[in-house]
Design a protein around this motif. Structure first.
Motif, mmCIF file in Angstrom:
data_model
loop_
_atom_site.group_PDB
_atom_site.id
_atom_site.type_symbol
_atom_site.label_atom_id
_atom_site.label_comp_id
_atom_site.label_asym_id
_atom_site.label_seq_id
_atom_site.Cartn_x
_atom_site.Cartn_y
_atom_site.Cartn_z
ATOM 1 N N ASP A 1 0.835 -1.208 0.000
ATOM 2 C CA ASP A 1 0.000 0.000 0.000
ATOM 3 C C ASP A 1 0.867 1.255 0.000
ATOM 4 O OD1 ASP A 1 -2.339 1.489 -0.048
ATOM 5 O OD2 ASP A 1 -2.528 1.539 2.131
ATOM 6 N N ALA A 2 1.821 1.274 -0.903
ATOM 7 C CA ALA A 2 2.740 2.407 -1.054
ATOM 8 C C ALA A 2 2.811 2.765 -2.530
ATOM 9 C CB ALA A 2 4.130 2.052 -0.525
ATOM 10 N N SER A 3 3.416 3.892 -2.831
ATOM 11 C CA SER A 3 3.620 4.251 -4.237
ATOM 12 C C SER A 3 4.891 3.590 -4.749
ATOM 13 C CB SER A 3 3.727 5.769 -4.382
ATOM 14 O OG SER A 3 4.978 6.218 -3.866
ATOM 15 N N PRO A 4 4.999 3.383 -6.066
ATOM 16 C CA PRO A 4 6.241 2.833 -6.610
ATOM 17 C C PRO A 4 7.463 3.677 -6.242
ATOM 18 C CG PRO A 4 4.500 2.715 -8.246
ATOM 19 C CD PRO A 4 3.948 3.510 -7.108
ATOM 20 N N ALA A 5 7.312 4.991 -6.237
ATOM 21 C CA ALA A 5 8.443 5.853 -5.864
ATOM 22 C C ALA A 5 8.873 5.586 -4.425
ATOM 23 C CB ALA A 5 8.060 7.317 -6.046
ATOM 24 N N GLN A 6 7.914 5.402 -3.537
ATOM 25 C CA GLN A 6 8.262 5.129 -2.140
ATOM 26 C C GLN A 6 9.004 3.798 -2.000
ATOM 27 O OE1 GLN A 6 4.244 5.603 -0.528
ATOM 28 N NE2 GLN A 6 4.972 7.337 0.698
ATOM 29 N N ILE A 7 8.593 2.803 -2.761
ATOM 30 C CA ILE A 7 9.288 1.513 -2.707
ATOM 31 C C ILE A 7 10.726 1.663 -3.191
ATOM 32 C CG2 ILE A 7 9.374 -0.829 -3.649
ATOM 33 C CD1 ILE A 7 7.187 -0.386 -1.539
ATOM 34 N N ALA A 8 10.920 2.405 -4.275
ATOM 35 C CA ALA A 8 12.272 2.594 -4.815
ATOM 36 C C ALA A 8 13.163 3.342 -3.828
ATOM 37 C CB ALA A 8 12.198 3.343 -6.142
ATOM 38 N N LEU A 9 12.612 4.342 -3.136
ATOM 39 C CA LEU A 9 13.384 5.072 -2.130
ATOM 40 C C LEU A 9 13.666 4.176 -0.917
ATOM 41 C CD1 LEU A 9 11.580 8.548 -2.199
ATOM 42 C CD2 LEU A 9 13.790 7.970 -3.222
ATOM 43 N N ALA A 10 12.673 3.409 -0.492
ATOM 44 C CA ALA A 10 12.864 2.519 0.650
ATOM 45 C C ALA A 10 13.938 1.481 0.357
ATOM 46 C CB ALA A 10 11.540 1.843 1.010
ATOM 47 N N TRP A 11 13.971 0.983 -0.866
ATOM 48 C CA TRP A 11 15.012 0.002 -1.223
ATOM 49 C C TRP A 11 16.402 0.601 -1.053
ATOM 50 C CZ3 TRP A 11 18.960 0.048 -4.766
ATOM 51 C CH2 TRP A 11 19.655 -1.164 -4.928
ATOM 52 N N LEU A 12 16.595 1.834 -1.460
ATOM 53 C CA LEU A 12 17.893 2.479 -1.307
ATOM 54 C C LEU A 12 18.308 2.536 0.158
ATOM 55 C CD1 LEU A 12 17.432 5.391 -3.864
ATOM 56 C CD2 LEU A 12 19.191 3.618 -4.005
ATOM 57 N N LEU A 13 17.374 2.885 1.042
ATOM 58 C CA LEU A 13 17.698 2.957 2.462
ATOM 59 C C LEU A 13 18.018 1.590 3.038
ATOM 60 C CD1 LEU A 13 14.998 5.528 3.635
ATOM 61 C CD2 LEU A 13 17.449 5.936 3.360
ATOM 62 N N HIS A 14 17.362 0.548 2.545
ATOM 63 C CA HIS A 14 17.638 -0.806 3.012
ATOM 64 C C HIS A 14 18.951 -1.348 2.457
ATOM 65 C CE1 HIS A 14 13.409 -0.824 4.245
ATOM 66 N NE2 HIS A 14 13.613 -1.972 4.862
ATOM 67 N N HIS A 15 19.377 -0.840 1.323
ATOM 68 C CA HIS A 15 20.495 -1.455 0.603
ATOM 69 C C HIS A 15 21.807 -1.325 1.367
ATOM 70 C CE1 HIS A 15 22.388 -3.276 -2.790
ATOM 71 N NE2 HIS A 15 23.113 -2.222 -3.087
ATOM 72 N N THR A 16 22.134 -0.126 1.836
ATOM 73 C CA THR A 16 23.335 0.058 2.646
ATOM 74 C C THR A 16 23.070 1.115 3.720
ATOM 75 O OG1 THR A 16 24.237 1.750 1.138
ATOM 76 C CG2 THR A 16 24.977 -0.534 0.809
ATOM 77 N N PRO A 17 23.668 0.954 4.898
ATOM 78 C CA PRO A 17 23.391 1.897 5.983
ATOM 79 C C PRO A 17 24.001 3.273 5.771
ATOM 80 C CG PRO A 17 25.069 0.312 6.651
ATOM 81 C CD PRO A 17 24.529 -0.163 5.336
ATOM 82 N N ASN A 18 24.970 3.394 4.860
ATOM 83 C CA ASN A 18 25.606 4.699 4.615
ATOM 84 C C ASN A 18 24.879 5.501 3.540
ATOM 85 O OD1 ASN A 18 26.639 2.656 2.789
ATOM 86 N ND2 ASN A 18 28.075 4.189 2.028
ATOM 87 N N THR A 19 23.744 4.994 3.050
ATOM 88 C CA THR A 19 22.971 5.713 2.040
ATOM 89 C C THR A 19 22.097 6.776 2.690
ATOM 90 O OG1 THR A 19 22.907 3.835 0.510
ATOM 91 C CG2 THR A 19 21.205 5.506 0.250
ATOM 92 N N LEU A 20 22.196 7.997 2.167
ATOM 93 C CA LEU A 20 21.332 9.099 2.553
ATOM 94 C C LEU A 20 20.613 9.570 1.290
ATOM 95 C CD1 LEU A 20 23.829 11.173 4.728
ATOM 96 C CD2 LEU A 20 22.189 9.467 5.529
ATOM 97 N N LEU A 21 19.366 9.976 1.425
ATOM 98 C CA LEU A 21 18.571 10.367 0.264
ATOM 99 C C LEU A 21 18.342 11.871 0.232
ATOM 100 C CD1 LEU A 21 15.834 7.575 0.216
ATOM 101 C CD2 LEU A 21 18.079 7.594 -0.899
ATOM 102 N N ILE A 22 18.271 12.416 -0.974
ATOM 103 C CA ILE A 22 17.958 13.834 -1.156
ATOM 104 C C ILE A 22 16.910 14.008 -2.263
ATOM 105 C CG2 ILE A 22 20.070 14.860 -0.243
ATOM 106 C CD1 ILE A 22 21.149 14.889 -3.157
ATOM 107 N N PRO A 23 15.769 13.311 -2.156
ATOM 108 C CA PRO A 23 14.746 13.477 -3.198
ATOM 109 C C PRO A 23 14.266 14.923 -3.233
ATOM 110 C CG PRO A 23 13.819 12.369 -1.285
ATOM 111 C CD PRO A 23 15.298 12.446 -1.062
#
Length: 319
Positions: free
Chosen positions: A257-279
């Protein structure tokens, strides 16, 4: 305006909340020796609101309210417009880490940007950022190279040796005009050569559908360097893949129950702990959706399915 002073001690601010007491968007991450929210904000889209300054300021204030305390900007975003907004909207007590970049400058051409790679241009750009942000020090400044990923390629007098660029960047740091140095649009070889300069972050185009920089992600993780991907949903350039069109992403979005964009951003955060996002966005609702992506939990089966999406990146040169 943003503070250029060192961050308060870790004991002064609970790592689970920002200085304003808001829960950290996406949880806590490390950047340039301090704790920040893992979901930050990219200011590149704010010039779309050039005719509605009140709305643009409102987006920045809403970001802080939602737990964002890491903003990515550049003097060439709207020819100083984004920086000017940050200066007005962000208060010292917000304790927001403002990160800018040099290596390009506004232009009237088709992409509204041209490279500015020469040492004297890098110095001039830092001075421009200091003036438009209204600070004595920009906490982090990324050197935007032209080595890699979608974007302009250096030629002629813009093809500048890395050592000459790092020399002026470290001099600016020694002078106190910048606090730390990052890299953008770069290669792993350039990163390795730059490590002695004390690199604190790397910004490259990277997403669930564009993962050719996996070795660089791991090198950053090993060195304690923040990995801050741009184009986190894939690219808007024609012919490049888009994360929001991937069947596995679409299926996960429907299931959670999320948007595709939210899933793609969530995957980045799960992928490595040193990832920070700037959407980036110029819309308050979109901003809230991006921040909410930081709360999405992906189970092992979903992660395995998303990890299996093939990377289909190819460089595009813009002239």
């Amino acid at each position: 305006m943003p503070s250029a002073n060192p961050s308060p001690s870790e004991s002064a601010i609970d790592s689970r909340t920002t200085a304003s007491g808001a829960p950290r968007a996406g949880g806590a991450g490390r950047f340039a020796g301090r704790t920040v929210s893992r979901v930050g904000f990219g200011a590149m889209q704010l010039p779309r609101l050039a005719d509605d300054r009140k709305a643009a300021l409102g987006v920045l204030r809403r970001a802080v309210e939602l737990g964002v305390d890491h903003i990515d900007t550049a003097q060439f975003y709207g020819n100083g417009f984004s920086n000017d907004l940050i200066r007005e909207a962000i208060r010292p007590e917000d304790d927001v880490l403002v990160v800018s970049k040099v290596g390009a400058t506004p232009d009237d051409g088709p992409v509204h940007l041209r490279l500015a790679q020469r040492p004297e241009e890098l110095r001039a750009s830092v001075e421009d950022n200091l003036a438009s942000l209204g600070v004595e020090q920009v906490p982090v400044v990324n050197l935007r190279r032209a080595d890699h990923g979608p974007g302009l390629r250096a030629e002629g007098d813009q093809d500048v040796d890395l050592d000459d660029q790092l020399a002026v960047m470290t001099a600016l740091r020694d002078e106190g005009k910048i606090g730390a140095i990052g890299l953008s649009s770069t290669t792993i070889d350039v990163l390795r050569r730059s490590l002695p300069a004390g690199i604190v972050c790397v910004q490259n185009a990277y997403s669930i559908v564009s993962r050719e920089d996996e070795d660089m992600v791991e090198l950053c993780r090993a060195e304690g360097i923040a990995w801050v991907p741009y184009f986190p949903l894939g690219s808007a350039f024609p012919g490049l893949p888009k994360a929001t069109e991937e069947p596995a992403v679409l299926a996960a979005a429907e299931r959670l129950d999320a948007s595709p964009a939210q899933i793609a951003l969530a995957w980045l955060l799960h992928h490595t702990p040193n990832t920070l996002l700037i959407p980036g966005t110029a819309d308050a609702d979109h901003l809230a959706a991006n921040v909410a992506a930081g709360a999405i939990r992906l189970d092992e089966a979903t992660l395995a399915t998303l990890d299996a999406i093939p990377s289909r990146t190819g460089d595009i040169e813009i002239r």
